[in-house]
Design a protein around this motif. Structure first.
Motif, PDB file in Angstrom:
ATOM      1  N   GLY A 170       0.807  -1.211   0.000  1.00 60.72           N
ATOM      2  CA  GLY A 170       0.000   0.000   0.000  1.00 60.72           C
ATOM      3  C   GLY A 170       0.836   1.254   0.000  1.00 60.72           C
ATOM      4  N   VAL A 171       0.632   2.088   1.011  1.00 56.49           N
ATOM      5  CA  VAL A 171       1.326   3.371   1.101  1.00 56.49           C
ATOM      6  C   VAL A 171       2.845   3.194   1.087  1.00 56.49           C
ATOM      7  CG1 VAL A 171       1.684   5.424   2.508  1.00 56.49           C
ATOM      8  CG2 VAL A 171      -0.576   4.388   2.382  1.00 56.49           C
ATOM      9  N   CYS A 172       3.346   2.276   1.892  1.00 62.45           N
ATOM     10  CA  CYS A 172       4.798   2.141   2.064  1.00 62.45           C
ATOM     11  C   CYS A 172       5.445   1.324   0.950  1.00 62.45           C
ATOM     12  CB  CYS A 172       5.093   1.500   3.419  1.00 62.45           C
ATOM     13  SG  CYS A 172       4.505   2.488   4.808  1.00 62.45           S
ATOM     14  N   ASP A 173       4.721   0.351   0.400  1.00 62.74           N
ATOM     15  CA  ASP A 173       5.204  -0.446  -0.736  1.00 62.74           C
ATOM     16  C   ASP A 173       6.608  -0.993  -0.492  1.00 62.74           C
ATOM     17  OD1 ASP A 173       4.951  -1.667  -3.167  1.00 62.74           O
ATOM     18  OD2 ASP A 173       5.521   0.084  -4.344  1.00 62.74           O
ATOM     19  N   VAL A 174       6.806  -1.561   0.696  1.00 59.95           N
ATOM     20  CA  VAL A 174       8.135  -2.047   1.058  1.00 59.95           C
ATOM     21  C   VAL A 174       8.609  -3.171   0.149  1.00 59.95           C
ATOM     22  CG1 VAL A 174       7.326  -3.764   2.734  1.00 59.95           C
ATOM     23  CG2 VAL A 174       9.564  -2.707   3.048  1.00 59.95           C
ATOM     24  N   GLU A 175       7.674  -3.886  -0.480  1.00 58.90           N
ATOM     25  CA  GLU A 175       8.062  -4.998  -1.345  1.00 58.90           C
ATOM     26  C   GLU A 175       8.748  -4.538  -2.632  1.00 58.90           C
ATOM     27  OE1 GLU A 175       4.409  -7.129  -1.846  1.00 58.90           O
ATOM     28  OE2 GLU A 175       4.771  -8.396  -0.092  1.00 58.90           O
ATOM     29  N   SER A 176       8.641  -3.247  -2.940  1.00 54.20           N
ATOM     30  CA  SER A 176       9.264  -2.731  -4.167  1.00 54.20           C
ATOM     31  C   SER A 176      10.674  -2.190  -3.934  1.00 54.20           C
ATOM     32  CB  SER A 176       8.394  -1.621  -4.770  1.00 54.20           C
ATOM     33  OG  SER A 176       7.149  -2.125  -5.171  1.00 54.20           O
ATOM     34  N   THR A 177      11.194  -2.354  -2.727  1.00 55.49           N
ATOM     35  CA  THR A 177      12.529  -1.828  -2.452  1.00 55.49           C
ATOM     36  C   THR A 177      13.573  -2.467  -3.370  1.00 55.49           C
ATOM     37  OG1 THR A 177      14.239  -1.552  -0.762  1.00 55.49           O
ATOM     38  CG2 THR A 177      12.938  -3.556  -0.641  1.00 55.49           C
ATOM     39  N   TYR A 252      -9.924  13.669   7.120  1.00 58.22           N
ATOM     40  CA  TYR A 252     -10.587  13.898   5.825  1.00 58.22           C
ATOM     41  C   TYR A 252      -9.797  14.909   4.998  1.00 58.22           C
ATOM     42  CZ  TYR A 252     -14.384  14.943   2.545  1.00 58.22           C
ATOM     43  OH  TYR A 252     -15.140  15.111   1.418  1.00 58.22           O
ATOM     44  N   TRP A 253      -9.344  15.987   5.624  1.00 59.25           N
ATOM     45  CA  TRP A 253      -8.559  16.989   4.915  1.00 59.25           C
ATOM     46  C   TRP A 253      -7.230  16.405   4.440  1.00 59.25           C
ATOM     47  CZ3 TRP A 253      -9.361  21.388   9.055  1.00 59.25           C
ATOM     48  CH2 TRP A 253     -10.654  21.902   8.915  1.00 59.25           C
ATOM     49  N   ILE A 254      -6.577  15.637   5.318  1.00 60.99           N
ATOM     50  CA  ILE A 254      -5.303  15.010   4.945  1.00 60.99           C
ATOM     51  C   ILE A 254      -5.496  14.079   3.754  1.00 60.99           C
ATOM     52  CG2 ILE A 254      -3.533  13.367   5.700  1.00 60.99           C
ATOM     53  CD1 ILE A 254      -3.859  14.554   8.534  1.00 60.99           C
ATOM     54  N   ILE A 274      -4.645   8.706   2.867  1.00 62.64           N
ATOM     55  CA  ILE A 274      -4.167   9.302   4.119  1.00 62.64           C
ATOM     56  C   ILE A 274      -2.649   9.370   4.111  1.00 62.64           C
ATOM     57  CG2 ILE A 274      -3.980   8.992   6.624  1.00 62.64           C
ATOM     58  CD1 ILE A 274      -6.768   7.736   6.564  1.00 62.64           C
ATOM     59  N   GLY A 275      -2.016   8.297   3.663  1.00 59.42           N
ATOM     60  CA  GLY A 275      -0.553   8.267   3.617  1.00 59.42           C
ATOM     61  C   GLY A 275       0.026   9.295   2.664  1.00 59.42           C
ATOM     62  N   ARG A 276      -0.590   9.441   1.495  1.00 61.23           N
ATOM     63  CA  ARG A 276      -0.110  10.442   0.531  1.00 61.23           C
ATOM     64  C   ARG A 276      -0.229  11.853   1.101  1.00 61.23           C
ATOM     65  NH1 ARG A 276      -3.644   8.316  -4.521  1.00 61.23           N
ATOM     66  NH2 ARG A 276      -2.438   6.475  -5.104  1.00 61.23           N
ATOM     67  N   GLY A 277      -1.382  12.158   1.674  1.00 62.27           N
ATOM     68  CA  GLY A 277      -1.581  13.491   2.229  1.00 62.27           C
ATOM     69  C   GLY A 277      -0.679  13.764   3.413  1.00 62.27           C
ATOM     70  N   LEU A 278      -0.414  12.725   4.189  1.00 57.03           N
ATOM     71  CA  LEU A 278       0.422  12.887   5.379  1.00 57.03           C
ATOM     72  C   LEU A 278       1.847  13.295   5.012  1.00 57.03           C
ATOM     73  CD1 LEU A 278       0.006  12.620   8.431  1.00 57.03           C
ATOM     74  CD2 LEU A 278       0.829  10.265   8.277  1.00 57.03           C
ATOM     75  N   ARG A 279       2.327  12.842   3.852  1.00 57.68           N
ATOM     76  CA  ARG A 279       3.676  13.228   3.424  1.00 57.68           C
ATOM     77  C   ARG A 279       3.791  14.749   3.291  1.00 57.68           C
ATOM     78  NH1 ARG A 279       3.898   8.783  -1.461  1.00 57.68           N
ATOM     79  NH2 ARG A 279       4.091   6.916  -0.152  1.00 57.68           N
TER      80      ARG A 279
END
Length: 298
Positions: A170-177, A252-254, A274-279
């Motif tokens: 998902g947000v972190c996509d650690v498998e694509s490292t 919601y705003w994030i 949420i993860g994208r906005g949090l960045r």
């Protein structure tokens, strides 16, 4: 299982309670779990053979003869082949002797465990199967509250699934490292695990305690950054006040900053937006915090 037990040796006052899905319903894993001093709950994948005073029987048949020990209401979300509803769940529990067998050697032996069967009664729509869990555990089932705790404990496993999805793909996509050294991958994955945990925490806070102030999860700088960024991208008809938003409103705003529109899913903000906005929020919050420090130094 062994790795977790090894880690907990440094914390003798902490006892693990393993929550395992149906792939753990095998005699080797059940025996390994039973041999340790930890608690475990395994969702049964089979209507296993059990030994009784009358001879051999099957797990569901044995539990069906037990009196219900409690009930609760479960909110069932709509799915591909599932109707949204408030399901009435009935619990039965008992201590059973499993008749285990090694298919290769044909050898039989027994294992005593507690079994908890929670099953939907009276609210299942036509053409659908009732919601049910058949759980094997070594936790106490002496009281109705104990049985309910076993069910509630297993229900937390879905939080782990949500975390894994956010962390892995998902947000972190650690498998694509593209890191190649094992130690580097572990460090990177550990850092991203903390990020995934926070995203999931914000998401669940917004859903479970929507009216709580945003300060329960976000710092002052993060709240201020969220408000300022939202004002930059707000609609003409929107008014963004300076007052403390609720955690649901801030989330919601994030999520909107991360591309959430609500049109595609129709549901509340998910971990990806949420993860994208949090960045963006974290970058702006760090800038605001540094500007605040600079002002103090003047």
């Amino acid at each position: 299982i062994d790795d977790v037990r090894g880690q907990l040796q440094a914390h003798p006052d902490t006892r693990a309670w393993f929550q395992l899905d149906r792939e753990a319903d095998g005699w080797a894993k059940l025996e390994h779990l039973s041999a340790g001093g930890d608690l475990f709950t395994v969702r049964s994948s089979w209507n296993r053979r059990v030994r009784t005073k009358r001879g051999r029987s099957y797990l569901r048949e044995v539990l069906r003869r037990r009196e219900p020990c409690g009930s609760y209401l479960l909110e069932v979300a709509a799915g591909r082949d599932r109707t949204a509803r408030l399901a009435c769940m009935q619990m039965r529990a008992g201590t059973v002797t499993l008749d285990l067998r090694d298919k290769k050697t044909k050898q039989h032996w027994t294992l005593v465990v507690n079994a908890v069967w929670t099953r939907e009664v009276g609210t299942t729509p036509r053409s659908e199967q009732p919601v049910e869990w058949l759980l094997l555990t070594n936790a106490s089932i002496a009281e109705a509250a104990d049985v309910e705790l076993v069910v509630q404990g297993y229900a937390q496993r879905w939080r782990i699934e949500d975390f894994h999805k956010t962390w892995k793909s998902g947000v972190c996509d650690v498998e694509s490292t593209q890191l190649r050294t094992r130690s580097h991958v572990i460090k990177w994955a550990t850092l991203l695990a903390a990020v995934a945990t926070r995203v999931e925490r914000i998401k669940h806070r917004a859903r479970e305690t929507p009216d709580a102030p945003a300060s329960v999860e976000l710092s002052d700088a993060e709240i201020q950054a969220t408000i300022l960024l939202k004002r930059e991208y707000k609609k003409r008809t929107e008014t963004i006040p300076d007052s403390m938003p609720t955690i649901a409103q801030a989330t919601y705003w994030i999520a909107q900053l991360g591309g959430y529109t609500g049109k595609s899913s129709g549901g509340p903000p998910g971990s990806v937006t949420i993860g994208r906005g949090l960045r963006d929020v974290l970058v702006a919050a760090r800038l605001l915090a540094n500007l605040g420090i600079a002002k103090k130094k003047r």
